[in-house]
Design an enzyme around this catalytic site. Sequence first.
Site, PDB file in Angstrom:
ATOM      1  CG  PHE A  77     -61.920  22.776-103.761  1.00  0.00           C
ATOM      2  CD1 PHE A  77     -60.908  23.755-104.060  1.00  0.00           C
ATOM      3  CD2 PHE A  77     -61.420  21.505-103.047  1.00  0.00           C
ATOM      4  CE1 PHE A  77     -59.511  23.458-103.607  1.00  0.00           C
ATOM      5  CE2 PHE A  77     -60.238  21.404-102.562  1.00  0.00           C
ATOM      6  CZ  PHE A  77     -59.226  22.195-102.876  1.00  0.00           C
ATOM      7  CE  LYS A 130     -82.174  10.249-106.331  1.00  0.00           C
ATOM      8  NZ  LYS A 130     -83.395  11.111-106.236  1.00  0.00           N
ATOM      9  CG  ASN A 145     -77.154   7.693-114.415  1.00  0.00           C
ATOM     10  OD1 ASN A 145     -77.812   6.541-114.858  1.00  0.00           O
ATOM     11  ND2 ASN A 145     -77.816   8.431-113.630  1.00  0.00           N
ATOM     12  CE  LYS A 183     -72.075  -2.654-121.025  1.00  0.00           C
ATOM     13  NZ  LYS A 183     -73.449  -2.258-121.137  1.00  0.00           N
ATOM     14  CE1 TYR A 206     -68.324  12.490-100.085  1.00  0.00           C
ATOM     15  CE2 TYR A 206     -66.748  11.631 -98.163  1.00  0.00           C
ATOM     16  CZ  TYR A 206     -67.285  12.259 -99.428  1.00  0.00           C
ATOM     17  OH  TYR A 206     -65.875  12.770 -99.955  1.00  0.00           O
TER      18      TYR A 206
HETATM   19  P1  NAD Z   1     -67.360  20.400-103.981  1.00  0.00           P
HETATM   20  O1  NAD Z   1     -68.589  20.336-103.227  1.00  0.00           O
HETATM   21  O2  NAD Z   1     -66.556  21.618-104.231  1.00  0.00           O
HETATM   22  O3  NAD Z   1     -67.624  19.950-105.442  1.00  0.00           O
HETATM   23  C1  NAD Z   1     -68.707  18.886-105.625  1.00  0.00           C
HETATM   24  C2  NAD Z   1     -69.166  19.123-107.222  1.00  0.00           C
HETATM   25  O4  NAD Z   1     -70.226  18.268-107.456  1.00  0.00           O
HETATM   26  C3  NAD Z   1     -70.180  20.521-106.931  1.00  0.00           C
HETATM   27  O5  NAD Z   1     -69.939  21.313-108.181  1.00  0.00           O
HETATM   28  C4  NAD Z   1     -71.449  19.906-106.940  1.00  0.00           C
HETATM   29  O6  NAD Z   1     -72.542  21.003-107.568  1.00  0.00           O
HETATM   30  C5  NAD Z   1     -71.411  18.573-107.968  1.00  0.00           C
HETATM   31  N1  NAD Z   1     -72.536  18.033-107.853  1.00  0.00           N
HETATM   32  C6  NAD Z   1     -72.936  17.339-106.732  1.00  0.00           C
HETATM   33  N2  NAD Z   1     -73.936  16.415-107.104  1.00  0.00           N
HETATM   34  C7  NAD Z   1     -74.081  16.527-108.111  1.00  0.00           C
HETATM   35  C8  NAD Z   1     -75.177  16.089-109.081  1.00  0.00           C
HETATM   36  N3  NAD Z   1     -75.866  15.132-108.590  1.00  0.00           N
HETATM   37  N4  NAD Z   1     -75.063  16.295-110.331  1.00  0.00           N
HETATM   38  C9  NAD Z   1     -74.152  17.009-111.006  1.00  0.00           C
HETATM   39  N5  NAD Z   1     -73.326  17.586-110.039  1.00  0.00           N
HETATM   40  C10 NAD Z   1     -73.300  17.293-108.943  1.00  0.00           C
HETATM   41  O7  NAD Z   1     -66.356  19.182-103.363  1.00  0.00           O
HETATM   42  P2  NAD Z   1     -64.865  18.998-103.789  1.00  0.00           P
HETATM   43  O8  NAD Z   1     -64.242  19.088-102.451  1.00  0.00           O
HETATM   44  O9  NAD Z   1     -64.473  19.396-105.226  1.00  0.00           O
HETATM   45  O10 NAD Z   1     -65.120  17.350-103.963  1.00  0.00           O
HETATM   46  C11 NAD Z   1     -65.070  16.614-105.494  1.00  0.00           C
HETATM   47  C12 NAD Z   1     -64.906  15.144-105.474  1.00  0.00           C
HETATM   48  O11 NAD Z   1     -63.721  14.619-104.801  1.00  0.00           O
HETATM   49  C13 NAD Z   1     -66.065  14.720-104.629  1.00  0.00           C
HETATM   50  O12 NAD Z   1     -66.488  13.354-105.273  1.00  0.00           O
HETATM   51  C14 NAD Z   1     -65.583  14.259-103.183  1.00  0.00           C
HETATM   52  O13 NAD Z   1     -66.086  13.206-102.652  1.00  0.00           O
HETATM   53  C15 NAD Z   1     -64.227  13.900-103.519  1.00  0.00           C
HETATM   54  N6  NAD Z   1     -63.124  14.201-102.393  1.00  0.00           N
HETATM   55  C16 NAD Z   1     -62.795  15.377-102.152  1.00  0.00           C
HETATM   56  C17 NAD Z   1     -61.849  15.581-100.880  1.00  0.00           C
HETATM   57  C18 NAD Z   1     -61.210  16.813-100.535  1.00  0.00           C
HETATM   58  O14 NAD Z   1     -60.667  16.776 -99.532  1.00  0.00           O
HETATM   59  N7  NAD Z   1     -61.585  18.166-100.962  1.00  0.00           N
HETATM   60  C19 NAD Z   1     -61.617  14.591-100.149  1.00  0.00           C
HETATM   61  C20 NAD Z   1     -61.961  13.023-100.774  1.00  0.00           C
HETATM   62  C21 NAD Z   1     -62.918  13.051-101.772  1.00  0.00           C
END
Ligand code: NAD
Length: 310
Positions: A11, A91, A99, A105, A145
């Site tokens: 998203f 993970k 990674n 780096k 998380y």
């Molecule tokens: P989302 O689930 O739509 O997007 C996460 C993306 O990461 C997905 O496309 C998923 O396929 C990918 N992904 C997950 N594990 C992976 C891996 N091991 N390798 C490669 N890709 C991987 O969620 P989002 O709302 O877009 O959140 C994006 C980031 O923002 C996240 O790190 C989340 O913790 C952070 N975040 C979002 C919110 C929010 O309100 N939307 C709030 C706090 C933090």
Amino acid sequence: MRILLTGGAGFIGSHLIERLLGDGNRVICMDNFLTGSMKNIARFRDNERFEFIHHDVSRYIDVEPPVDYVMHFASPASPIDYLEHPIKTLKVGSLGTHNALGVAKKYKAKFFLASTSEVYGDPLVNPQPETYWGNVNPVGPRGVYDEAKRFSEALTLAYHRAHGIDTKIIRIFNTFGERMRHNDGRAVPNFIDQALKGEPMTVYGDGNQTRSFCYISDLVEGIIRLMNSNLNEPCNIGNPREMTLIEMAELIRKMTGSSSKIVFKALPENDPKVRRPDITKAREKLGWEPKVSIEESLGRTIEWFRENRQ
Ligand code: NAD
Ligand code: UDP
């Protein structure tokens, strides 16, 4: 810049790609579609400055130089997703962050971490400033998380201190908008989806817990400002307008013109009772604050959900 963005098919990632490409950058999107989708990034396929690599970032990341910025957004983010994938969540926050920092780096790139207000857990201080250390249950269901993100922040700052990497850490508070999945599980998409289908709207607990909801375009602007700043330590980005979940459900019901009933379901374990960002730092250091009202942002999101019915 040539930017490696992990989690770009999600998203937030897909909205960020739109902005980064629009600003003239090259973007390598790396994603394994755990919770994201090809549909979110198909629109960029014909842009010659866009590349996609299907890869799980918890495994060694191999990209060709140059890389000027590594932005690490990969992680399940909805509670139902990280409860379904507890180990993958730990993970990607630990090994995946390691990674991604390794790439920064190797290529002397800057590094940007997507962290979260969940590092504050069920906060005993409201609103939450960046100086608050949080109240997290490490072994509760949400711990997978919260602790993954807390570890990723610690690792990021260790790379800054030990290797001189130019790091940025954003603590994102609840953000919503177009392209969230209908079955995402978070409050706003759930309520909109239920209201549009005339199904019961599920409020967890008594609905008096609070959240502060930010619109995606405001968040993206905050990300860009933080990216270009010299702030190496965490910075909150979110909308300080705090509301109860009952208020949110009622507002969505009214705005959709729905006659759905509101029903109460069990409150998930360790669900934070309050959450509201103190955005003094973002205001003072980035000149940032949210611009889009909750009514306007809900209006746009509801419209998108109507047009993209599932
Ligand atoms: P989302 O689930 O739509 O997007 C996460 C993306 O990461 C997905 O496309 C998923 O396929 C990918 N992904 C997950 N594990 C992976 C891996 N091991 N390798 C490669 N890709 C991987 O969620 P989002 O709302 O877009 O959140 C994006 C980031 O923002 C996240 O790190 C989340 O913790 C952070 N975040 C979002 C919110 C929010 O309100 N939307 C709030 C706090 C933090
Ligand atoms: N919530 C709710 N009904 C739903 C989904 C969520 O009442 O259908 C509640 C949830 O218990 C929490 C708040 O809404 O108190 C925000 O939940 P969300 O999953 O959006 O994000 P969180 O802030 O908990 O990560």
